[in-house]
Design an enzyme around this catalytic site. Structure first.
Site, PDB file in Angstrom:
ATOM      1  N   GLU A   1       0.827  -1.206   0.000  1.00 12.70           N
ATOM      2  CA  GLU A   1       0.000   0.000   0.000  1.00 12.70           C
ATOM      3  C   GLU A   1       0.863   1.258   0.000  1.00 12.70           C
ATOM      4  O   GLU A   1       1.841   1.355   0.749  1.00 12.70           O
ATOM      5  CB  GLU A   1      -0.895   0.000   1.247  1.00 12.70           C
ATOM      6  CG  GLU A   1      -2.285   0.496   0.995  1.00 12.70           C
ATOM      7  CD  GLU A   1      -3.054  -0.423   0.058  1.00 12.70           C
ATOM      8  OE1 GLU A   1      -3.225  -0.043  -1.123  1.00 12.70           O
ATOM      9  OE2 GLU A   1      -3.480  -1.499   0.486  1.00 12.70           O
ATOM     10  N   HIS A   2       0.519   2.202  -0.864  1.00 14.54           N
ATOM     11  CA  HIS A   2       1.239   3.467  -1.011  1.00 14.54           C
ATOM     12  C   HIS A   2       2.673   3.242  -1.492  1.00 14.54           C
ATOM     13  O   HIS A   2       3.541   4.096  -1.293  1.00 14.54           O
ATOM     14  CB  HIS A   2       1.218   4.267   0.295  1.00 14.54           C
ATOM     15  CG  HIS A   2      -0.150   4.782   0.643  1.00 14.54           C
ATOM     16  ND1 HIS A   2      -0.674   5.939   0.100  1.00 14.54           N
ATOM     17  CD2 HIS A   2      -1.103   4.283   1.462  1.00 14.54           C
ATOM     18  CE1 HIS A   2      -1.891   6.122   0.582  1.00 14.54           C
ATOM     19  NE2 HIS A   2      -2.180   5.126   1.400  1.00 14.54           N
ATOM     20  N   THR A   3       2.904   2.115  -2.133  1.00 14.46           N
ATOM     21  CA  THR A   3       4.200   1.849  -2.747  1.00 14.46           C
ATOM     22  C   THR A   3       4.197   2.151  -4.237  1.00 14.46           C
ATOM     23  O   THR A   3       5.256   2.333  -4.835  1.00 14.46           O
ATOM     24  CB  THR A   3       4.587   0.370  -2.546  1.00 14.46           C
ATOM     25  OG1 THR A   3       3.484  -0.455  -2.952  1.00 14.46           O
ATOM     26  CG2 THR A   3       4.911   0.085  -1.087  1.00 14.46           C
ATOM     27  N   ASP A   4       3.007   2.205  -4.861  1.00 10.05           N
ATOM     28  CA  ASP A   4       2.955   2.328  -6.320  1.00 10.05           C
ATOM     29  C   ASP A   4       3.533   3.650  -6.802  1.00 10.05           C
ATOM     30  O   ASP A   4       4.301   3.688  -7.765  1.00 10.05           O
ATOM     31  CB  ASP A   4       1.542   2.103  -6.854  1.00 10.05           C
ATOM     32  CG  ASP A   4       0.489   3.017  -6.266  1.00 10.05           C
ATOM     33  OD1 ASP A   4       0.710   3.590  -5.173  1.00 10.05           O
ATOM     34  OD2 ASP A   4      -0.588   3.150  -6.886  1.00 10.05           O
TER      35      ASP A   4
ATOM     36  N   ALA B   1     -15.838   2.356  -0.887  1.00  7.12           N
ATOM     37  CA  ALA B   1     -15.355   1.273  -0.023  1.00  7.12           C
ATOM     38  C   ALA B   1     -13.857   1.049  -0.147  1.00  7.12           C
ATOM     39  O   ALA B   1     -13.316   0.124   0.438  1.00  7.12           O
ATOM     40  CB  ALA B   1     -16.090  -0.021  -0.352  1.00  7.12           C
TER      41      ALA B   1
ATOM     42  N   SER C   1     -14.053   3.873  -8.873  1.00  5.76           N
ATOM     43  CA  SER C   1     -13.827   4.925  -9.867  1.00  5.76           C
ATOM     44  C   SER C   1     -12.879   4.451 -10.959  1.00  5.76           C
ATOM     45  O   SER C   1     -13.071   4.755 -12.139  1.00  5.76           O
ATOM     46  CB  SER C   1     -13.273   6.190  -9.198  1.00  5.76           C
ATOM     47  OG  SER C   1     -12.036   5.941  -8.562  1.00  5.76           O
TER      48      SER C   1
ATOM     49  N   GLU D   1      -6.922  10.717 -14.342  1.00  6.80           N
ATOM     50  CA  GLU D   1      -7.287  10.991 -12.951  1.00  6.80           C
ATOM     51  C   GLU D   1      -6.363  12.025 -12.323  1.00  6.80           C
ATOM     52  O   GLU D   1      -6.802  12.901 -11.588  1.00  6.80           O
ATOM     53  CB  GLU D   1      -7.273   9.693 -12.142  1.00  6.80           C
ATOM     54  CG  GLU D   1      -7.826   9.897 -10.751  1.00  6.80           C
ATOM     55  CD  GLU D   1      -8.534   8.677 -10.204  1.00  6.80           C
ATOM     56  OE1 GLU D   1      -8.960   8.740  -9.043  1.00  6.80           O
ATOM     57  OE2 GLU D   1      -8.665   7.686 -10.924  1.00  6.80           O
TER      58      GLU D   1
ATOM     59  N   ASP E   1      -4.280   0.742  -9.055  1.00  4.55           N
ATOM     60  CA  ASP E   1      -5.684   0.398  -9.266  1.00  4.55           C
ATOM     61  C   ASP E   1      -6.021   0.175 -10.736  1.00  4.55           C
ATOM     62  O   ASP E   1      -6.737  -0.768 -11.094  1.00  4.55           O
ATOM     63  CB  ASP E   1      -6.584   1.481  -8.683  1.00  4.55           C
ATOM     64  CG  ASP E   1      -6.416   1.614  -7.179  1.00  4.55           C
ATOM     65  OD1 ASP E   1      -6.041   0.608  -6.540  1.00  4.55           O
ATOM     66  OD2 ASP E   1      -6.640   2.712  -6.652  1.00  4.55           O
TER      67      ASP E   1
END
Length: 394
Positions: free
Chosen positions: A36-39, A128, A133, A172, A184
């Site tokens: 998570e938050h590595t991309d 969620a 999106s 985005e 994502d």
């Protein structure tokens, strides 16, 4: 039986336009198993696609107008204001309509300026943290590409799925104004059935790693806390900016370049406020690599401690958890889950728990009881099964 999103979109399209659509394309939501938050730090991620999908029924228009309608669970059609694709500019489309419009704007770089009628329907839970999106954007991107004569990943002159993911990210980031990474979009487009996607964001190298939890008597339980979150708010952007500042101070291109064995030395060079961000990213990348080893070994129960350590890091170092997520994780662990963590960008959304199948009902009941004790609405829970990525449905 619940109607498939693709079928629902096709039926609604014909109701609204008096003809069948030229096609229907759909894309799934996703769960990120770990990473998570590595991309956006050029690191490693390990997502899989959900069976829940957003579908776009579409036909081309000759006047260059993009017309978009979404159909909610209540059956109500919500019409966005029609826009000329040639006139689209960042900031020019408000609200939810910015997502499909942003895709059309980004695809102008591929020479696609034609209009389309689009009707969207789906069952990915909104808000969620399961990437509804991005599922919408990916489905619309595949639709507009094929309607424009450039179906994705179909040979020379057409964009690969990885390129489509970057186009969606650009829409985005630059059109909607949300500073998301690449996880994502890539997950929605590129995941396959019964696998997790091990992705090196920097190189683009990807590996489909088999993931069959049920064969080991386990399941991935999703706990939608129903707490609101938004990637376009300041919290997400501030952390991304902090990571970029830390990388600049360390003289590296991205935090991916900070080795785990050199972490303490790197942290000593940074101001106090940036150290927790760097510590999370570096240790999270290591957890992803370890998780892939576990999956290859087939000893899936060993994923549990990695998931729980990831949540602690996101909660304490990255500070993107919230009370609802922490209660979901803590109550699942107390009830017998082997590991649990928040998933997605944070500030609300969903947690996941690795649960022995025989404990499913107990874990769900205990999590619901913990929420009730706080006076919160009951969370939504379901078992996540690795599913196919985006494509044409009809």
């Amino acid at each position: 039986m619940r109607q498939r999103p693709a079928d629902k979109a096709a039926v609604e399209f014909e109701k609204l336009h008096g003809r069948a659509p030229a096609g229907v394309w759909s894309a799934p939501g996703r769960v990120n198993l770990i990473g998570e938050h590595t991309d956006y730090n050029d690191g490693f991620v390990l997502p899989f696609a959900l069976p829940h999908r957003l579908a776009a029924a579409a036909s081309p228009r000759e006047d260059g107008v993009l017309s978009v309608v979404t159909v909610g669970d209540d059956g109500e059609a919500r019409h966005a204001e029609d826009v000329l694709v040639a006139d689209l500019e960042p900031g020019g489309v408000p609200g939810w309509a910015a997502y499909p419009a942003g895709v059309a704007w980004a695809l102008r770089s591929e020479g696609l300026k034609g209009g389309a009628d689009v009707v969207i329907a789906g069952d990915v839970p909104s808000g969620a943290g399961l990437s509804s999106s991005h599922a919408l954007e990916c489905a619309v991107a595949l639709a507009l590409l094929e309607l424009g004569g450039k179906p994705a990943d179909s040979g020379p002159g057409t964009p690969s799925l990885a390129q489509v993911a970057r186009l969606v990210q650009r829409s985005e980031n630059d059109f909607v104004g949300a500073p998301t990474g690449l996880l994502d979009q890539t997950a929605s487009l590129c995941c396959t059935d019964a696998h997790v996607l091990f992705l090196d964001v920097r190189s683009g190298e990807a590996e489909q790693v088999p993931f069959d939890a049920s064969a080991r008597g386990l399941e991935v339980l999703v706990i939608d806390t129903r707490a609101s979150h938004s990637h376009s708010d300041g919290g997400y952007g501030a952390r991304r900016a902090g990571c970029e500042e830390a990388a600049a101070l360390l003289g590296v291109d991205a935090l991916r370049d900070v080795a785990a064995e050199g972490l303490d030395e790197a942290l000593a060079k940074l101001p106090e406020n940036l150290r927790p961000l760097v510590r999370h990213v570096v240790t999270e990348n290591e957890r992803v690599l370890r998780a892939v080893e576990v999956l290859r070994s087939g000893e899936l129960a060993e994923l549990g401690p990695l998931l729980t350590a990831s949540h602690a890091s996101l909660r304490d170092d990255y500070r993107v958890s919230c009370p609802e997520l922490d209660v979901a994780v803590d109550s699942a662990l107390a009830s017998g889950a082997l590991g649990s963590r928040m998933t997605g960008g944070g500030f609300g959304g969903s947690a996941i728990a690795l649960v022995p199948v025989e404990l499913h009902d107990k874990v769900v009941a205990d999590v619901e009881a913990a929420f009730a004790a706080k006076g919160w609405p009951a969370p939504r829970t379901f078992t996540a099964v690795p599913s196919p990525g985006a494509g044409r449905d009809i």
